[in-house]
Design a protein around this motif. Structure first.
Motif, short mmCIF file in Angstrom:
data_model
loop_
_atom_site.label_atom_id
_atom_site.label_comp_id
_atom_site.label_asym_id
_atom_site.label_seq_id
_atom_site.Cartn_x
_atom_site.Cartn_y
_atom_site.Cartn_z
N GLU A 20 7.55 4.34 0.34
CA GLU A 20 8.61 4.52 1.33
C GLU A 20 9.35 5.81 1.03
N ALA A 21 10.12 6.26 2.02
CA ALA A 21 10.83 7.53 1.86
C ALA A 21 11.81 7.49 0.69
N ASP A 22 12.42 6.31 0.43
CA ASP A 22 13.43 6.25 -0.61
C ASP A 22 12.84 6.20 -2.02
N ASP A 23 11.51 6.08 -2.15
CA ASP A 23 10.93 6.13 -3.48
C ASP A 23 9.98 7.32 -3.65
N THR A 24 10.04 8.26 -2.70
CA THR A 24 9.19 9.44 -2.77
C THR A 24 9.65 10.35 -3.90
N ALA A 25 8.70 10.85 -4.66
CA ALA A 25 9.02 11.71 -5.79
C ALA A 25 9.51 13.07 -5.31
N LYS A 26 10.55 13.58 -5.97
CA LYS A 26 11.09 14.90 -5.63
C LYS A 26 10.27 15.99 -6.33
N PRO A 27 10.38 17.22 -5.86
CA PRO A 27 9.79 18.32 -6.60
C PRO A 27 10.38 18.37 -8.01
N PHE A 42 3.57 16.80 -3.37
CA PHE A 42 2.41 15.97 -3.06
C PHE A 42 2.42 14.78 -4.01
N ALA A 43 2.42 13.58 -3.46
CA ALA A 43 2.51 12.38 -4.29
C ALA A 43 2.10 11.16 -3.50
N VAL A 44 1.87 10.06 -4.21
CA VAL A 44 1.62 8.76 -3.59
C VAL A 44 2.94 8.02 -3.55
N SER A 45 3.38 7.64 -2.37
CA SER A 45 4.66 6.96 -2.21
C SER A 45 4.50 5.82 -1.21
N ALA A 105 -2.51 11.60 -11.23
CA ALA A 105 -2.46 10.28 -10.61
C ALA A 105 -2.26 10.37 -9.10
N ASP A 106 -1.72 11.48 -8.62
CA ASP A 106 -1.49 11.66 -7.19
C ASP A 106 -2.69 12.27 -6.48
N ALA A 107 -3.62 12.82 -7.23
CA ALA A 107 -4.73 13.55 -6.65
C ALA A 107 -5.70 12.62 -5.92
N PRO A 108 -6.27 13.06 -4.81
CA PRO A 108 -7.30 12.27 -4.13
C PRO A 108 -8.55 12.17 -5.01
N PRO A 109 -9.38 11.16 -4.80
CA PRO A 109 -10.61 11.03 -5.58
C PRO A 109 -11.47 12.29 -5.50
N GLY A 110 -11.90 12.75 -6.66
CA GLY A 110 -12.76 13.93 -6.71
C GLY A 110 -12.03 15.25 -6.72
N GLU A 111 -10.69 15.23 -6.70
CA GLU A 111 -9.92 16.47 -6.72
C GLU A 111 -8.93 16.45 -7.87
N ALA A 112 -8.45 17.63 -8.24
CA ALA A 112 -7.44 17.77 -9.28
C ALA A 112 -6.39 18.75 -8.80
N PRO A 113 -5.12 18.52 -9.15
CA PRO A 113 -4.07 19.43 -8.70
C PRO A 113 -4.24 20.81 -9.30
N PRO A 114 -3.84 21.84 -8.57
CA PRO A 114 -3.95 23.20 -9.09
C PRO A 114 -3.10 23.41 -10.33
N THR A 115 -3.42 24.45 -11.07
CA THR A 115 -2.65 24.87 -12.24
C THR A 115 -2.10 26.27 -11.98
N ALA A 152 0.84 -1.19 0.00
CA ALA A 152 0.00 0.00 0.00
C ALA A 152 0.88 1.25 0.00
N GLY A 153 0.41 2.28 -0.65
CA GLY A 153 1.12 3.55 -0.64
C GLY A 153 0.37 4.55 0.22
N TYR A 154 0.97 5.72 0.38
CA TYR A 154 0.38 6.79 1.18
C TYR A 154 0.43 8.07 0.37
N ARG A 155 -0.62 8.83 0.46
CA ARG A 155 -0.73 10.10 -0.27
C ARG A 155 -0.45 11.23 0.72
N TYR A 156 0.65 11.94 0.51
CA TYR A 156 1.02 12.96 1.49
C TYR A 156 1.99 13.99 0.88
N TRP A 157 2.21 15.05 1.64
CA TRP A 157 3.19 16.07 1.28
C TRP A 157 4.56 15.67 1.85
#
Length: 235
Positions: free
Chosen positions: A87-94, A82-85, A126-136, A44-49
Motif C-alpha cells: 500500500e502507499a503508506d508502507d512504500t519505501a522512500k528513497p 523501485f520497491a515491492v510494496s 529483494a525488490d528486483a524482478p526475477p532474472g534481474e539485478a538493480p544497477p550499481t 499480495a504486493g506490487y513491484r513498481y516505481w
C-alpha cells in the motif's frame, strides 16, 4: 430379553443421544467449512516505481499526483524508488536525502529555467524482478535544469534516460531498469489451514476454498441434517 417399545423413556434417551451426536457432527462439519473459507491469504504486493516530493528541503513525502502532471518549483527535489510494496503508506522512500544544495549546488541558476534535484533509488536485490539485478550504484542523483513549467517526469528525463512507459502512461523503467514488467503483482501462497480440505486447489479468483471443498462440505452437512430428521421421526 424384554423388547423396549419406541416411545419409552429408554428409547427416547437413546434417540436424543443419537440426535445430539449427529447434530454435533454436522456442527463440526460446518465449523470446518467456516475455517476453510476464513483461511487468510498473505496480502499480495506490487513491484513498481513510487514517486516522492520534497518541497524546499523538507523530508520526502509520497506524491499526491504522478510525475507526468506534478510541476515542482525551483529548489524542490523529486525522488523515485523501485520497491515491492502493498500500500502507499508502507512504500519505501528513497534512501538518499532530498538534499537540493548538494545535488544542485554546482549548477548555476539561469533565467527562464528552474533547477530540480532528482534522486533515483533502484532498490535492493529483494525488490528486483526475477532474472534481474538493480544497477550499481543503487542510488543516482542529478540536477535537472528545465523550463519553468516542466513536470517531474521531464526533470527525470533530463538526468536518467532512457525511460520506459506502458500504454497507460505508467512509469515502468528508469535508466533501463527494470528491462521488463510494469507494476506487476507479486503473489504469495495462501496460508495453509489445519483441515486437509484446505489442501485442495483454489479457484482462479484465489483467496477462498475450492469448489470441490465447498461441494463436499455441503454434502456432509446435508447428510447430517437428514440423519437428524430421521432420528426425530423415530422418536
Amino acid at each position: 430379553m424384554t423388547a423396549t417399545a419406541v416411545g419409552t423413556p429408554t428409547a427416547r434417551t437413546t434417540t436424543a443421544r443419537t440426535t445430539a451426536r449427529v447434530a454435533g457432527a454436522a456442527a463440526g462439519a460446518l465449523l470446518t467449512l467456516a475455517g476453510i473459507a476464513a483461511a487468510p491469504a498473505h496480502a499480495a504486493g506490487y513491484r513498481y516505481w513510487s514517486y516522492w516530493e520534497s518541497d524546499g528541503g523538507k523530508p520526502w513525502a509520497y506524491a499526491t499526483q504522478g510525475p507526468a502532471t506534478a510541476r515542482p518549483a525551483d529548489g524542490d527535489a523529486v525522488g523515485f524508488r523501485f520497491a515491492v510494496s502493498q500500500e502507499a503508506d508502507d512504500t519505501a522512500k528513497p534512501t538518499a536525502a532530498p538534499d537540493f544544495a548538494r545535488i544542485c549546488g554546482g549548477v548555476a541558476a539561469k533565467d527562464g529555467t528552474k533547477r530540480i534535484a532528482v534522486v533515483v533509488d533502484f532498490g535492493g536485490p529483494a525488490d528486483a524482478p526475477p532474472g534481474e539485478a538493480p544497477p550499481t550504484p543503487r542510488v543516482t542523483t542529478g540536477c535537472a535544469q528545465v523550463r519553468p513549467d516542466a513536470t517531474g517526469a521531464e526533470a527525470l528525463a533530463a538526468v536518467a534516460k532512457p525511460l520506459r512507459y506502458d500504454s497507460g502512461a505508467m512509469l515502468c523503467g528508469i535508466a533501463g531498469y527494470p528491462a521488463r514488467g510494469c507494476g506487476e503483482e507479486v503473489g504469495e501462497e495462501p496460508t495453509a489451514a489445519a483441515s486437509p480440505a484446505a489442501a485442495n486447489k483454489q479457484d482462479d479468483g484465489g483467496g477462498g476454498p475450492s469448489v470441490g471443498a465447498l461441494v463436499g462440505g455441503a454434502a456432509v452437512l446435508a447428510l447430517g441434517g437428514a440423519a437428524v430428521w430421521k432420528a426425530r421421526r423415530r422418536g
